[in-house]
Design a protein around this motif. Structure first.
Motif, PDB file in Angstrom:
ATOM      1  N   CYS A  98       0.835  -1.209   0.000  1.00  0.00           N
ATOM      2  CA  CYS A  98       0.000   0.000   0.000  1.00  0.00           C
ATOM      3  C   CYS A  98       0.871   1.260   0.000  1.00  0.00           C
ATOM      4  O   CYS A  98       0.609   2.210  -0.758  1.00  0.00           O
ATOM      5  CB  CYS A  98      -0.916  -0.002   1.220  1.00  0.00           C
ATOM      6  N   SER A 102       1.123   4.050  -3.001  1.00  0.00           N
ATOM      7  CA  SER A 102       0.852   5.460  -2.708  1.00  0.00           C
ATOM      8  C   SER A 102       2.024   6.335  -3.131  1.00  0.00           C
ATOM      9  O   SER A 102       1.839   7.395  -3.748  1.00  0.00           O
ATOM     10  CB  SER A 102       0.584   5.647  -1.207  1.00  0.00           C
ATOM     11  N   PHE A 127      -3.214   4.760  -0.255  1.00  0.00           N
ATOM     12  CA  PHE A 127      -3.774   3.416  -0.202  1.00  0.00           C
ATOM     13  C   PHE A 127      -3.487   2.775   1.151  1.00  0.00           C
ATOM     14  O   PHE A 127      -2.467   3.036   1.784  1.00  0.00           O
ATOM     15  CB  PHE A 127      -3.222   2.557  -1.338  1.00  0.00           C
ATOM     16  N   ARG A 252      -8.960   3.083   0.204  1.00  0.00           N
ATOM     17  CA  ARG A 252      -8.476   4.443   0.453  1.00  0.00           C
ATOM     18  C   ARG A 252      -9.674   5.331   0.746  1.00  0.00           C
ATOM     19  O   ARG A 252     -10.811   4.985   0.411  1.00  0.00           O
ATOM     20  CB  ARG A 252      -7.657   5.001  -0.707  1.00  0.00           C
TER      21      ARG A 252
END
Length: 255
Positions: A98, A102, A127, A252
């Motif tokens: 994640c 991002s 995220f 998100r």
């Protein structure tokens, strides 16, 4: 029960904005299992949850293709197939994915390292893993069905009774009302929260960051029996564990 409105976000492929997602509107729902229903466990008591902020959640589990695009190589032991869910990843691995996604997209990273563990960064917009409440809210999609997408597991879930002992390409069975695939079966999924018994009182935007060592896993897998596919079923493992049937999907905050 306030219905989360189906509203797919048309984002697909590692070269764009990350895995495809659906937008979930705020609402309220009864989370957990009533004491007179099959599968009730004392940690899963029914309680009312209000989610006040819209969020996005992956329409499918993160695939091997998506994982490799961000992380460079697959976890050990996987037989490479781009459309299968990535499996055998730890909670810590999922968090790293994640953050890397991002960062590539110039979004704030949702997690930061604090010694030997990962914690919330306090930044929003990047995220992350869905919270346990977000996961169940999205899986239910304003229904009382036992599985995400209906009451017939064979139509919506790859599990021990249908998968032939192996994972299957994501999105190859029926979706729920939000257009979310495989929330029951195929890969079981890490979520954000530390495992804790549910509260007895109503809660707003719950997220468990402290109070235990294990992180929650939801959704059941291709190797699980039908009773473990229920949208209320929960289990947990240490964040560094790499169970071979566990993957994840991204989430998100909605823009």
């Amino acid at each position: 029960v306030a219905a989360p409105a189906p509203s797919p976000v048309p984002v697909a492929g590692p070269a764009s904005g990350g895995p495809a997602r659906a937008r979930v509107a705020p609402g309220e729902f009864e989370m957990g299992t009533a004491s007179d229903r099959p599968g009730y466990f004392k940690d899963d008591q029914l309680h009312r949850v209000r989610i006040t902020r819209a969020f996005e959640i992956g329409t499918h589990e993160v695939t091997q293709r998506e994982w490799t695009a961000e992380m460079g190589s697959l976890p050990p032991g996987l037989q490479a197939d781009a459309d299968l869910p990535v499996l055998g990843v730890s909670w810590t691995d999922a968090v790293a994915f994640c953050n890397r996604l991002s960062s590539r997209l110039d979004l704030p990273e949702a997690y930061r390292s604090d010694g030997d563990r990962w914690v919330a960064s306090g930044e929003h917009g990047g995220f992350r893993l869905p919270t346990e409440a977000e996961w169940e809210f999205a899986a239910r999609a304003a229904t009382d069905s036992p599985f995400a997408g209906g009451s017939d597991a064979l139509l919506v879930a790859w599990f021990a009774g249908s998968a032939g002992g192996r994972p299957r390409p994501v999105g190859s069975l029926g979706a729920n009302a939000l257009g979310l695939f495989d929330m029951s079966g195929n890969a079981a999924e890490w979520v954000w929260d530390v495992y804790q018994p549910y509260p007895s009182a109503d809660v707003v935007d719950p997220r468990a960051d402290e109070g235990g060592d294990r992180r929650v896993i939801r959704g059941g897998s291709y190797a699980d029996s039908e009773d473990k596919l229920r949208v209320t079923y929960r289990r947990a493992a240490l964040p560094t564990d790499t169970p071979p049937t566990i993957g994840f999907r991204v989430a998100r905050d909605a823009r």
